[in-house]
Write a protein that holds these residues in place. Structure first.
Motif, PDB file in Angstrom:
ATOM      1  N   VAL A 428       8.905 -10.417  15.869  1.00  0.00           N
ATOM      2  CA  VAL A 428       8.401  -9.481  16.762  1.00  0.00           C
ATOM      3  C   VAL A 428       9.489  -8.390  16.864  1.00  0.00           C
ATOM      4  O   VAL A 428       8.989  -7.062  17.158  1.00  0.00           O
ATOM      5  CB  VAL A 428       8.024 -10.023  17.909  1.00  0.00           C
ATOM      6  CG1 VAL A 428       7.381  -8.979  18.862  1.00  0.00           C
ATOM      7  CG2 VAL A 428       6.721 -11.010  17.881  1.00  0.00           C
ATOM      8  N   MET A 429      10.704  -8.718  17.028  1.00  0.00           N
ATOM      9  CA  MET A 429      11.431  -7.642  17.534  1.00  0.00           C
ATOM     10  C   MET A 429      11.964  -6.657  16.325  1.00  0.00           C
ATOM     11  O   MET A 429      11.700  -5.449  16.451  1.00  0.00           O
ATOM     12  CB  MET A 429      13.059  -8.330  17.746  1.00  0.00           C
ATOM     13  CG  MET A 429      14.083  -7.426  18.267  1.00  0.00           C
ATOM     14  SD  MET A 429      14.780  -6.347  16.856  1.00  0.00           S
ATOM     15  CE  MET A 429      15.977  -7.540  16.218  1.00  0.00           C
ATOM     16  N   GLY A 430      11.946  -7.147  15.046  1.00  0.00           N
ATOM     17  CA  GLY A 430      11.780  -6.404  13.818  1.00  0.00           C
ATOM     18  C   GLY A 430      10.717  -5.391  13.753  1.00  0.00           C
ATOM     19  O   GLY A 430      10.901  -4.355  13.223  1.00  0.00           O
ATOM     20  N   ALA A 431       9.463  -6.105  13.996  1.00  0.00           N
ATOM     21  CA  ALA A 431       8.361  -5.500  13.799  1.00  0.00           C
ATOM     22  C   ALA A 431       8.210  -4.274  14.859  1.00  0.00           C
ATOM     23  O   ALA A 431       7.660  -3.058  14.603  1.00  0.00           O
ATOM     24  CB  ALA A 431       6.948  -6.274  13.851  1.00  0.00           C
ATOM     25  N   THR A 432       8.750  -4.662  16.027  1.00  0.00           N
ATOM     26  CA  THR A 432       8.555  -3.435  16.890  1.00  0.00           C
ATOM     27  C   THR A 432       9.837  -2.290  16.708  1.00  0.00           C
ATOM     28  O   THR A 432       9.414  -1.067  16.879  1.00  0.00           O
ATOM     29  CB  THR A 432       8.971  -3.842  18.342  1.00  0.00           C
ATOM     30  OG1 THR A 432      10.383  -4.758  18.403  1.00  0.00           O
ATOM     31  CG2 THR A 432       7.882  -4.930  18.890  1.00  0.00           C
ATOM     32  N   GLY A 621       0.490  -6.502  13.827  1.00  0.00           N
ATOM     33  CA  GLY A 621       0.240  -6.883  12.495  1.00  0.00           C
ATOM     34  C   GLY A 621      -0.636  -5.593  11.945  1.00  0.00           C
ATOM     35  O   GLY A 621      -0.455  -5.517  10.678  1.00  0.00           O
ATOM     36  N   ALA A 622      -1.428  -5.069  12.602  1.00  0.00           N
ATOM     37  CA  ALA A 622      -2.368  -3.883  12.170  1.00  0.00           C
ATOM     38  C   ALA A 622      -1.551  -2.660  11.716  1.00  0.00           C
ATOM     39  O   ALA A 622      -1.671  -1.945  10.751  1.00  0.00           O
ATOM     40  CB  ALA A 622      -3.238  -3.577  13.168  1.00  0.00           C
ATOM     41  N   ILE A 623      -0.313  -2.422  12.427  1.00  0.00           N
ATOM     42  CA  ILE A 623       0.275  -1.402  11.992  1.00  0.00           C
ATOM     43  C   ILE A 623       1.308  -1.634  11.125  1.00  0.00           C
ATOM     44  O   ILE A 623       1.873  -0.737  10.424  1.00  0.00           O
ATOM     45  CB  ILE A 623       1.300  -0.971  13.541  1.00  0.00           C
ATOM     46  CG1 ILE A 623       0.022  -0.568  14.750  1.00  0.00           C
ATOM     47  CG2 ILE A 623       2.038   0.088  13.393  1.00  0.00           C
ATOM     48  CD1 ILE A 623       0.766  -0.350  15.833  1.00  0.00           C
ATOM     49  N   VAL A 624       2.133  -2.959  11.150  1.00  0.00           N
ATOM     50  CA  VAL A 624       2.837  -3.421  10.251  1.00  0.00           C
ATOM     51  C   VAL A 624       2.591  -4.323   9.246  1.00  0.00           C
ATOM     52  O   VAL A 624       2.545  -5.538   9.627  1.00  0.00           O
ATOM     53  CB  VAL A 624       4.354  -3.701  11.022  1.00  0.00           C
ATOM     54  CG1 VAL A 624       5.414  -4.229   9.857  1.00  0.00           C
ATOM     55  CG2 VAL A 624       4.787  -2.598  11.908  1.00  0.00           C
TER      56      VAL A 624
END
Length: 644
Positions: A428-432, A621-624
């Motif tokens: 989550v950290m990397g995705a944000t 997940g939809a954005i990344v």
């Protein structure tokens, strides 16, 4: 103590004036001979010696020659003494010409007087230093030789010279230098203060054995030079470990010590000395030109990166600094540090959260920053995995707020500090951080199309920063200090590493390049090959003078949720290009529709504010898409979703 120093100063000044008077008499004596000295000088001698002494007092006082330490007399001190002697003689000649037209004093005595005065002033100083270094110190060392630690120096340069001098009669007197090692073939078999340079570092084992046969086996290896590359240092560390010799280093000139001890601080070799590449040297002049007389704002100013940013920015002379942090203690700490190191720089301390748009707008209204460095973030992978909503609100919402404020208030350059974990994120950290990057890049491209808007948004990606909060290095240090074991997630896990200095210089350099660019760019330092964490752990254990697997065990605990085996610096769809700065690379960002992205971020932040973790993860997940694909194909992702 102060009275003693003053008394010594007066004593040296009196000695120098007395030597001036003696030099006057000696010069006349040498010129006229013993038989004619008093007969030819009696009518002028008393007046002449008084005038010469008074002139000496004035010149010596103006040139402060009596303030130097005799023990540290150098060629510069001798030159200053010779200059003072010459000035005294010239003034005396001018005075004699006015009073007697040089009739009462033989002109050939003047150069004699100059030479004698220079010798009487400089000779005792040089003799004193020589006695301290070779005479009295040598006697002391012979008497106490059995108590001194024999050491071998790695590097035969200026630092080795200073250390050997200190070992003779200074702060390193507890050490006895028995040899030097240097890779420069021109130095081999030469000597520094009588200590021989034996050969290159790859012959270290043979050199130590040869010294042992002569009865002078070294007990410690001390690095005195920064010229050895990391690969060579690792080889030397291996050799030193095989010889059971502790491997230490002298502090660099930029290392400052607290306390009043005069002892040389022999330190363990730092882990950054063993990075798999030379540390980058970026363009300091361009950074300074960007910051000097500019108004600068740093968010997350009290954190590991933010505080170092503040230190380096302050060193470049900004017009004003605005420091933002939501931690009262961290903000207080950096404020106190800057108050001591750069008291003349005006600054504001803003206790606030980047999630709060109103607080940011009021801060920017008041501070009017021209440069903004956005370092505020939640960055610990496992903490954000357990608290995804907070990660989104800080890393995504906070970044959007800062970027929008920068545009609204006409900031020239905003630099987003991101992470290599934003590339193909599995946590989550990397995705944000990837979403934060996407927003800044989309906004930057949009602004570039609007000629009237001048804000440039730049992204900087880091690898792991050594010794930063949450870094594996402090964890390993604590585990080693506790006697082990040192815990590593997997024997194959690797990471890119950089020093804090490199990280912050990268931010400043990227801001300088970004100010000239189109906006929306990504900058990454060429970090060489990634480092296996198990190798890092082994090196740290050995640097502590211990043996991995023998004194300190290494245990493997398995990857935690969201962790990757290896990090990446660029995505496949981010084409690379070189910059004007060696070692700094630019990536072309992936295009995104700003309006659509804003709508997605609104839904994401709404879910996070409602603390709906399932909806938050779905929106992430939809954005990344790469995050969604990674988590679907990983057990860790499945277990995390189930836990949420």
């Amino acid at each position: 103590m102060q009275t003693s120093r003053i008394n010594r100063t007066y004593a040296v000044a009196a000695f120098d004036v007395a030597m001036a008077a003696v030099s006057f008499a000696v010069a006349l004596l040498l010129r006229r001979g013993v038989e004619n000295f008093w007969h030819e000088s009696s009518g002028f001698f008393i007046e002449g010696i008084l005038a010469f002494s008074v002139i000496s007092v004035i010149v010596f006082w103006r040139m402060r020659i009596y303030r130097g330490f005799w023990r540290y007399t150098s060629s510069r001190d001798v030159t200053k003494i010779a200059s003072a002697a010459g000035i005294v003689v010239l003034i005396f000649v001018a005075l004699l010409f006015v009073v007697t037209r040089l009739e009462a004093y033989p002109r050939s005595a003047l150069p004699i007087n100059f030479l004698v005065l220079a010798a009487l002033l400089g000779g005792p100083r040089i003799l004193y230093r020589s006695l301290m270094e070779r005479g009295l110190a040598g006697f002391f060392q012979r008497a106490n030789g059995e108590h001194r630690v024999p050491v071998l120096l790695l590097g035969a340069g200026d630092e080795a010279d200073l250390f050997i001098r200190s070992s003779l009669s200074g702060s390193a007197v507890n050490y006895r230098v028995v040899g030097l090692v240097d890779d420069d073939s021109a130095k081999i078999d030469r000597h520094i203060h009588g200590v021989r340079v034996y050969g290159p570092a790859h012959n270290l084992v043979e050199i130590v054995r040869a010294l042992k046969r002569r009865g002078t086996q070294p007990q410690r290896l001390i690095l005195t030079s920064d010229s050895f590359d990391p690969e060579r240092l690792r080889e030397i560390l291996d050799a030193a470990e095989g010889l059971a010799m502790p491997f230490s280093r002298l502090p660099r000139m930029t290392d400052f010590r607290s306390g009043e001890s005069g002892d040389i601080d022999i330190r363990p070799v730092a882990i950054e000395d063993l990075l798999g590449r030379p540390q980058a040297a970026l363009d300091g002049k361009e950074m300074a030109a960007l910051i000097r007389e500019r108004r600068v704002c740093v968010t997350g100013a009290g954190g590991s990166i933010g505080s170092e940013l503040c230190r380096q920015i302050a060193a470049h002379g900004p017009a004003h600094m605005t420091l933002v942090d939501n931690s009262e203690f961290n903000l207080y700490s950096i404020d106190m540090e800057l108050a001591e190191s750069h008291p003349a720089i005006s600054r504001d301390m803003v206790l606030g959260d980047v999630r709060d748009t109103g607080r940011l707008n009021s801060t920017f209204d008041h501070a009017r920053p021209q440069l903004v460095f956005h370092a505020a973030a939640l960055k610990h992978v496992h903490m954000v995995e357990a608290n995804p909503n907070e990660g989104v609100l800080t890393n995504v919402l906070g970044t959007r707020n800062v970027a929008d404020c920068c545009v609204a208030h006409g900031v020239a350059v905003m630099v987003l500090i991101s992470s290599d974990k934003a590339v193909n994120p599995t946590n989550v950290m990397g995705a944000t951080k990837r979403i934060a990057e996407s927003y800044c890049q989309a906004l930057g491209h949009s602004l570039a199309a609007e000629a009237e808007v001048h804000t440039r948004l730049v992204t900087v990606r880091f690898g792991n920063v050594l010794a930063s909060s949450g870094s594996v290095v402090p964890l390993f240090q604590r585990q080693i200090a506790a006697g082990g074991p040192v815990t590593v997630t997997d024997p194959k896990v690797s990471r890119y590493f950089m020093t804090t200095r490199e990280a912050v210089q990268l931010v400043l350099q990227a801001s300088a390049l970004g100010a000239r660019g189109k906006g929306g760019e990504i900058f990454v330092l060429d970090m060489g090959a990634p480092v296996l964490i198990k190798d890092l752990a082994s090196q740290m254990i050995r640097l502590a003078g211990l043996t991995p697997g023998k004194n300190i065990a290494i245990e493997y605990t398995g990857l935690r949720p969201g962790e990757k085996m290896a990090e990446e610096l660029f995505h496949d769809k981010e084409p690379l290009s070189d910059t004007s700065v060696a070692g700094l690379q630019r990536a072309t960002s992936r295009p995104a529709d700003l309006a659509a992205l804003r709508q997605q971020i609104e839904r994401l932040c709404g879910a996070a504010a409602a603390r709906d973790s399932a909806a938050t993860l779905a929106e992430v997940g939809a954005i990344v898409p790469e995050f969604r694909a990674q988590t679907r194909n990983s057990d860790t992702g499945a277990s995390r979703r189930a836990a949420q």
